[in-house]
Scaffold this motif. Structure first.
Motif, PDB file in Angstrom:
ATOM      1  N   ILE A  15      69.086 118.864   4.091  1.00  0.00           N
ATOM      2  CA  ILE A  15      70.373 119.040   3.331  1.00  0.00           C
ATOM      3  C   ILE A  15      70.283 118.815   1.947  1.00  0.00           C
ATOM      4  CG2 ILE A  15      72.620 118.107   3.115  1.00  0.00           C
ATOM      5  CD1 ILE A  15      72.338 117.455   6.205  1.00  0.00           C
ATOM      6  N   TRP A  16      69.505 117.692   1.437  1.00  0.00           N
ATOM      7  CA  TRP A  16      69.261 117.336   0.033  1.00  0.00           C
ATOM      8  C   TRP A  16      68.546 118.445  -0.658  1.00  0.00           C
ATOM      9  CZ3 TRP A  16      68.662 111.429   1.417  1.00  0.00           C
ATOM     10  CH2 TRP A  16      69.871 110.921   1.138  1.00  0.00           C
ATOM     11  N   ASP A  17      67.098 119.019   0.029  1.00  0.00           N
ATOM     12  CA  ASP A  17      66.443 119.949  -0.719  1.00  0.00           C
ATOM     13  C   ASP A  17      67.453 121.344  -0.976  1.00  0.00           C
ATOM     14  OD1 ASP A  17      64.541 118.049  -1.032  1.00  0.00           O
ATOM     15  OD2 ASP A  17      63.510 118.871   0.805  1.00  0.00           O
ATOM     16  N   PHE A  18      68.182 121.589   0.098  1.00  0.00           N
ATOM     17  CA  PHE A  18      68.776 123.023   0.062  1.00  0.00           C
ATOM     18  C   PHE A  18      69.856 122.858  -1.056  1.00  0.00           C
ATOM     19  CE2 PHE A  18      71.922 125.925   1.530  1.00  0.00           C
ATOM     20  CZ  PHE A  18      71.092 126.711   2.161  1.00  0.00           C
ATOM     21  N   LYS A  19      70.606 121.573  -1.456  1.00  0.00           N
ATOM     22  CA  LYS A  19      71.455 121.604  -2.423  1.00  0.00           C
ATOM     23  C   LYS A  19      70.616 121.128  -3.997  1.00  0.00           C
ATOM     24  CE  LYS A  19      73.190 117.015  -1.773  1.00  0.00           C
ATOM     25  NZ  LYS A  19      74.452 116.120  -1.536  1.00  0.00           N
ATOM     26  N   GLU A  20      69.467 120.948  -4.024  1.00  0.00           N
ATOM     27  CA  GLU A  20      68.676 120.456  -5.331  1.00  0.00           C
ATOM     28  C   GLU A  20      69.166 121.297  -6.472  1.00  0.00           C
ATOM     29  OE1 GLU A  20      66.811 117.591  -5.739  1.00  0.00           O
ATOM     30  OE2 GLU A  20      67.043 118.171  -7.870  1.00  0.00           O
ATOM     31  N   PHE A  21      69.451 120.923  -7.689  1.00  0.00           N
ATOM     32  CA  PHE A  21      69.865 121.529  -8.708  1.00  0.00           C
ATOM     33  C   PHE A  21      68.950 120.959  -9.923  1.00  0.00           C
ATOM     34  CE2 PHE A  21      71.957 122.030 -12.621  1.00  0.00           C
ATOM     35  CZ  PHE A  21      72.267 123.164 -12.915  1.00  0.00           C
ATOM     36  N   ASP A  22      68.958 119.812 -10.255  1.00  0.00           N
ATOM     37  CA  ASP A  22      68.333 119.180 -11.489  1.00  0.00           C
ATOM     38  C   ASP A  22      66.902 119.664 -11.513  1.00  0.00           C
ATOM     39  OD1 ASP A  22      70.930 117.874 -11.359  1.00  0.00           O
ATOM     40  OD2 ASP A  22      70.177 116.011 -11.443  1.00  0.00           O
ATOM     41  N   LEU A  23      66.202 119.507 -10.652  1.00  0.00           N
ATOM     42  CA  LEU A  23      64.868 119.657 -10.676  1.00  0.00           C
ATOM     43  C   LEU A  23      64.490 120.920 -10.979  1.00  0.00           C
ATOM     44  CD1 LEU A  23      62.116 117.747  -9.187  1.00  0.00           C
ATOM     45  CD2 LEU A  23      62.140 119.735  -8.015  1.00  0.00           C
ATOM     46  N   ILE A  24      64.931 121.964 -10.325  1.00  0.00           N
ATOM     47  CA  ILE A  24      64.523 123.446 -10.319  1.00  0.00           C
ATOM     48  C   ILE A  24      65.088 124.049 -11.720  1.00  0.00           C
ATOM     49  CG2 ILE A  24      64.508 125.702  -9.346  1.00  0.00           C
ATOM     50  CD1 ILE A  24      65.090 124.089  -6.700  1.00  0.00           C
TER      51      ILE A  24
END
Lengths: 367, 277, 299
Positions: free
Chosen positions: C232-241
C-alpha cells in the motif's frame, strides 16, 4: 458493615447472556465465596458490585441503598484484583495512600493510616519500594493494604490468591480468614478453587452458565448439593453419578438393581430415568451386590482413589484407605452407603430429589 | 568447535560488509560535506578526503536561508506533534476504554485513513487553504500534516493504550478516582513511553514530509527544510554538492540525536504500528 | 422476559458521553482535513477546473471517460505496478535476509542494527540528494566504484534513461524501505521459541531445513501483514520518485501519484487530476480492505 443484595440482576454482552436473573442476599459481616468454572459469570457479578460493569436490568444495593447509578469510588467498597493492579509508577506507600488521597485525607493522616496498614500486613520495610521490586506474596499484601486502608464497608476480592504458589496460597488463606475475623467486614470472594471457597467462606454461591446454582453453607453445598452440577463441581474427586431407571424402590443400573430407602426421597417420584449420586468415600469395595472390576488404583499416600468399571462399562470412583491391598483387574463386589445416596433428575442441572429434612448428614469423621 | 568458530567469523564478515554497503550512502554524504570544492570534482573521486573543511557548513548557515528553513521545520514538526499527540492520546483513550455506538466503525475509519494516499487529499486541501486564506502559511502545513499524522498517532497510541492493563484503571476507579482522574493519575504515566514513541514518529514524519510543503507553500520565509533544501538544488547555477551534503547532514541532525539516545522508543513504535501478526 | 426493563444506568450513560467528548476533537479534525477533502475530491472529479483561476464547469463523467480511454492512467498504473512489485520484492528479500543475519551473534550488533535502520527514518529529500550525488554521471561514486571493481566499463546514465531510471528508483526505494521489513521480522524472530529449533535439531534438520520448516512458517503471518502494508505504501509513494526522476525520462517512471500531481499542478487540470486520484484510490481499495480485514480480526 453492610448487607449486599442483587435483585433480579441480568447482564447481557451483545446477544450473549452472562447472567440470568440473579438473586443473592449477603448478610452484613458475611464472608461469601462466588464459586464456579471460568465463564460462569462470577467475575462479572463482582465487577457489577464494584460498579465496573453495569447490570442490563435489576438492582444492586449495598447497605440498603440502590447503587446502580453510583460511581465505584462512592460505593464504599474496596477491591483486590487477581493481577493485584498495583500502580507501577508509585511506591508501596503511595499505592496504599492513593484511595485516601482521592478522598481528600490530609497528608499527615494518610501517613498514619499507611503506617497502620503496613504494620498489620508486615509491609513496613517495603514502603519505599516500587511494586516491580516485590515478590508475588508481597504484592498481594500491598493490594490488601490498599483495600483495607480506608476501612470500606465491603471487600471485593477477585481470585486474589490464584497467582501465588501452593504453599504461599495456603498461608494467605489462613491470613485472610484471620483478617475477616478481626475486621468483621462483609467480604465477597470470587474463586474457581473449591478448596478456597470451602475453607474460607461462611456461604458459597455456586454459579454455572450465568445462573446461580446454589447459595448455602460449605457443609450444605457438599452434603446437600442442589443439583447435578453442584454435586459434580464440589468435591475432588467429584461425586459419582450413575444414570439408570427408578422403579419403585429399586434403581436399575448396569443390569443390576440397587434397593433404595424411598422415605429419603421425594414422595411423588414416578418410574423413569434418574441419576444416582454417591461420593467416592461412600463406595464400599467388597461389601455389596454390584459386580465391578478394578481398572486403576491411585495411591496418594494417605488414601487410594480406585477406578471401578461396572459390567456395562460405566466407570466410578471409590476412595479407600491407603493400607488396603487392591489389584488392577481384580473383580469385586461393591455397594453404596444407604444414607449417602442422592437421587437427581436427569439433565446437566437436574435437581436433587432427596428430602432435605431427612438430611443425610454423615459426620465428617466417619467417612 | 573449530568449524563453528570459522562459521561465526564468516557470518560476521558477510553481515558487516552488507551493513557498511547499506550505510555507505550516509558515509558518503558526510565525507562529501567536508571535502573542499577542489577535491570534489576529481576523477576518480577520492574515497577518503585528503583535507577536511567545514567551510560548506559555515556557508550554509551564513549565506543561505537554511536557518530559516530549519526554524520553520522545527515549528512545523513540533506543533504538529503536540497537536496530534494531544488529540490522539484522548482519542485513543476513548476508542480503547469507552463504550458507545459507532466506536468500532470509527476505529476502522482511522485505519483506513492511515493508508490513504496523500495525493487524493492534496487537491481539495489546496483549494480549501486558498479559500480560507491560509495558503502559503505554516498553519496550512500543520493542518495538512494532521491528515497523515493523526491517523498514524491514533493507531499507534491505540495499540499502546491496549497494553495498559485495564485492571489498573478499574482499581483507580474503585479507589475513588473519576474516569479523567484515573486517566491522569494512572493511565498517563503508564502510557508515557508510548506517547514518547508516538511523538518521535510523528515528529520524524512531519520533519520529512515533502509533498504538502511543495504544494501549499512557495515562499522561503515559510518553507520547511524539505522543499527549502530542494530549492537550493534547483536554483543553484551549478549544483554545489558539498553544500547540499552539508545541508543533508544538518537536516538529519534531529534524527541522529533520536538514534543516539532514544532508539528503543522507535523500535517499540514499530511493534505497535500494526506490524503484528 | 420481554417485559424486562433495560434502562441504561445513568453512570454508564455519562461514561459513554465522556467517551464521545474525548473523541470529538479528533472527529472534528478528521472531518475537516480528511473526510471533507475526500468527498470533495470525488465531487471535483466531475468538473473541469483550471488550476490558476480555479474556475470550472460541470463535465459529468468526461474525466472518467478520459481516464478509461486515454493512455495516461493505464500507462501510470503499469509503471506503478512495476515499481511496487520490483521494490517490494527487493525489500522483502533483503529485509528477511538482513534480519536473519542480524539475529545472529554479530559483533557490535546494536550498532549494526542502527546503521541498517537509519535509511528508513531519513528524510526522503536527504536520501534523494545523496543518491543523486552517488548516481552523478561524471563524479558519482556509483559509477566509479563499479568501474574500479570492474563491473562497468563506462559510466552509466543512471536516472536519465530507461531502463536504468526504473532500476535506480527501485533500488533507492528498496534501500530506503527495507529496514521496515528488517525491524518487523527481527521482532518476530525474537519471539520464536528456542525449543522449536531444538526439536528440529533432534529430528535431524540441518540449518536450511530449519529455516524452511521452523523459521518461515513462524514468519508467515508477519510477512503477510508486512507485504500488504508495504504494498500500500509503495503504491502511493510520491516523494522518492518525484525527487529522483520527476517521472522521467518522459513518463517512464511516472507512477499514479505523480500523474495526479502532474495533472493538477503541471497541466493545471484539477478536475482530471481528481478523477485520476479517485481511480487510483479504487485500485488501492482492494489492498486496503484485505489489510483492514487482516488487522481488524486481530483487534
Amino acid at each position: 458493615m453492610a448487607d449486599v443484595t442483587l435483585t433480579n440482576v441480568r447482564k447481557q454482552f451483545g446477544t450473549f447472556v452472562a447472567l440470568e436473573n440473579l438473586d443473592i442476599e449477603i448478610k452484613s459481616g458475611e464472608f461469601v465465596a462466588l464459586l464456579g468454572p471460568s465463564g460462569c459469570g462470577k467475575s462479572t457479578t463482582l465487577r457489577m458490585l464494584a460498579g465496573l460493569e453495569f447490570p442490563t436490568s435489576g438492582d444492586i444495593s449495598i447497605d440498603g441503598r440502590v447503587v446502580n447509578d453510583v460511581a465505584p469510588g462512592k460505593r464504599d467498597i474496596a477491591m483486590v484484583f487477581q493481577s493485584y493492579a498495583l500502580y507501577p509508577h508509585m511506591s508501596v506507600a503511595e499505592n496504599i495512600a492513593y484511595p485516601l488521597k482521592k478522598r481528600g485525607v490530609s497528608a499527615a493522616d494518610r501517613k498514619v493510616a499507611v503506617q497502620k496498614a503496613a504494620e498489620l500486613l508486615q509491609l513496613e520495610p517495603l514502603l519505599d519500594r516500587k511494586p516491580k521490586q516485590l515478590s508475588g506474596g508481597q504484592q498481594q499484601r500491598v493490594a490488601l493494604g490498599r483495600a483495607l486502608v480506608r476501612e470500606p464497608k465491603v471487600f471485593l476480592l477477585d481470585e486474589p490468591l490464584s497467582n501465588l504458589d501452593a504453599k504461599l496460597r495456603s498461608y494467605m488463606r489462613a491470613e485472610l480468614i484471620e483478617l475477616h475475623r478481626r475486621l468483621g467486614k462483609t467480604m465477597i470472594y470470587v474463586t474457581h478453587d473449591q478448596l478456597e471457597a470451602m475453607t474460607m467462606a461462611n456461604r458459597i454461591a455456586v454459579m454455572h452458565g450465568g445462573k446461580l446454582q446454589q447459595f448455602d453453607t460449605p457443609d450444605a453445598v457438599y452434603n446437600r448439593p442442589a443439583n447435578r452440577f453442584v454435586a459434580s463441581f464440589i468435591g475432588t474427586p467429584s461425586m459419582n453419578q450413575l444414570e439408570g431407571q427408578l422403579d419403585g424402590a429399586l434403581f436399575h443400573v448396569a443390569g443390576h438393581s440397587i434397593p433404595l430407602d424411598r422415605t429419603r426421597f421425594a414422595d411423588d417420584l414416578g418410574t423413569g430415568d434418574y441419576a444416582l449420586g454417591v461420593r467416592p468415600e461412600f463406595v464400599a469395595i467388597g461389601d455389596g451386590e454390584l459386580p465391578a472390576k478394578i481398572r486403576l488404583v491411585e495411591n496418594t499416600g494417605h488414601e487410594q482413589i480406585v477406578t471401578l468399571e461396572l459390567t456395562d462399562g460405566t466407570r466410578l470412583l471409590a476412595r479407600t484407605d491407603a493400607a488396603r491391598r487392591l489389584d488392577v483387574g481384580q473383580n469385586v463386589q461393591i455397594g453404596f452407603h444407604p444414607d449417602a445416596i442422592h437421587l437427581f433428575a436427569p439433565g446437566e442441572e437436574g435437581p436433587r430429589l432427596n428430602k432435605n429434612d431427612a438430611a443425610s448428614v454423615i459426620p465428617m469423621r466417619s467417612r | 568447535m573449530q568449524r563453528s568458530m570459522l562459521q561465526g567469523v564468516i557470518v560476521n564478515l558477510v553481515t558487516w560488509t552488507l551493513v557498511l554497503l547499506i550505510a555507505f550512502p550516509l558515509l558518503w554524504m558526510i565525507i562529501t560535506s567536508v571535502k573542499p570544492q577542489t577535491e570534489l570534482f576529481r576523477i576518480p573521486p577520492t574515497w577518503f578526503p585528503e583535507t577536511i573543511t567545514f567551510e560548506h557548513y559555515w556557508r550554509l548557515l551564513t549565506e543561505t536561508p537554511f536557518l530559516t528553513y530549519f526554524r520553520n521545520s522545527v515549528v512545523l514538526a513540533t506543533t504538529t506533534t503536540i497537536f496530534v499527540v494531544a488529540l490522539g492520546t484522548l482519542g485513543a483513550y476513548s476508542l480503547v476504554r469507552f463504550k458507545y455506538r459507532g466506536r468500532e466503525t470509527l476505529a476502522m475509519l482511522v485505519l483506513f485513513t492511515y493508508l490513504l494516499p496523500s495525493v487524493v487529499l492534496i487537491i481539495p486541501l489546496y483549494l480549501m487553504m486558498v479559500a480560507i486564506g491560509l495558503s502559503n502559511t505554516l498553519v496550512s502545513l500543520i493542518l495538512a500534516h494532521t491528515t497523515f499524522a493523526l491517523p498514524y498517532a491514533l493507531w499507534l497510541l491505540r495499540s499502546f493504550m491496549e497494553g495498559v492493563p485495564e485492571d489498573l484503571e478499574s482499581a483507580a476507579l474503585v479507589d475513588g478516582a473519576s474516569r479523567m482522574g484515573a486517566f491522569r493519575d494512572i493511565i498517563l504515566p503508564q502510557l508515557l513511553p508510548g506517547i514518547i514513541s508516538t511523538a518521535l514518529f510523528t515528529f520524524i514524519l512531519s520533519w520529512n514530509e515533502y509533498l504538502y510543503a511543495l504544494v501549499l507553500v512557495n515562499s522561503d520565509s515559510v518553507a520547511p527544510l524539505t522543499t527549502g533544501v530542494m530549492s537550493m538544488l534547483i536554483s543553484a547555477f551549478n549544483i554545489e554538492w558539498s553544500l547540499l551534503m552539508a545541508a543533508s547532514v544538518m537536516m538529519s541532525l534531529p534524527l541522529i540525536v533520536v538514534f543516539a539516545f532514544l532508539q528503543s522508543y522507535l523500535t517499540s513504535g514499530f511493534g505497535a504500528g500494526g506490524v503484528k501478526g | 422476559m420481554i417485559a424486562t426493563q433495560t434502562i441504561t444506568p445513568r453512570l454508564e450513560r455519562s461514561y459513554a458521553r465522556l467517551g464521545v467528548l474525548l473523541i470529538a476533537p479528533t472527529i472534528l479534525v478528521f472531518s475537516l482535513v480528511i473526510v471533507y477533502p475526500l468527498l470533495a475530491a470525488i465531487y471535483l472529479s466531475v468538473f473541469s477546473i483550471y488550476t490558476p483561476t480555479l474556475e470550472g464547469n460541470f463535465v459529468g463523467a468526461a474525466n472518467y471517460v478520459k481516464l478509461l480511454t486515454g493512455k495516461a492512467f493505464w500507462n501510470s498504473l503499469g509503471v506503478t505496478l512495476i515499481w511496487t512489485v520490483g521494490t517490494l520484492t527487493l525489500q522483502i528479500v533483503f529485509g528477511v535476509g538482513m534480519a536473519l543475519l542480524l539475529h545472529q551473534n554479530i559483533w557490535f550488533r546494536s550498532l549494526a542494527r542502527s546503521l541498517v535502520l537509519f535509511p528508513y527514518f531519513l528524510s526522503t529529500v536527504v536520501a534523494v540528494l545523496v543518491w543523486r550525488w552517488l548516481f552523478n554521471d561524471l563524479y558519482g561514486a556509483m559509477n566509479h566504484g563499479l568501474m574500479q571493481l570492474g563491473i562497468l566499463d563506462l559510466p552509466l546514465d543512471w536516472l536519465g534513461s530507461m531502463p536504468n531510471a526504473m532500476i535506480g528508483v527501485i533500488l533507492v526505494g528498496a534501500w530506503k524501505y527495507f529496514p521496515f521489513v528488517v525491524i518487523a521480522v527481527l521482532a518476530r524472530l525474537q519471539t520464536i521459541p528456542e525449543h522449536l529449533y531444538e526439536a528440529a535439531k533432534i529430528d535431524g534438520a540441518g540449518p536450511i531445513a530449519r529455516f524452511w520448516d521452523v523459521t518461515l512458517p513462524q514468519l508467515r503471518n508477519v510477512l503477510v501483514v508486512i507485504v500488504l502494508l508495504r504494498a500500500i505504501w509503495d503504491f502511493k509513494e510520491f516523494d522518492l520518485i518525484y525527487l529522483l526522476t520527476g517521472g522521467g525520462p518522459v513518463t517512464s517512471t511516472q507512477t499514479l501519484s505523480l500523474l495526479v500531481y502532474q495533472e493538477a499542478f503541471g497541466l493545471n487540470q484539477m478536475g482530471q487530476a481528481a478523477a485520476y486520484s479517485v481511480g487510483m484510490m479504487l485500485v488501492m481499495l482492494v489492498f486496503m480492505v484485505v489489510y483492514i480485514r487482516k488487522t481488524g480480526k486481530e483487534g
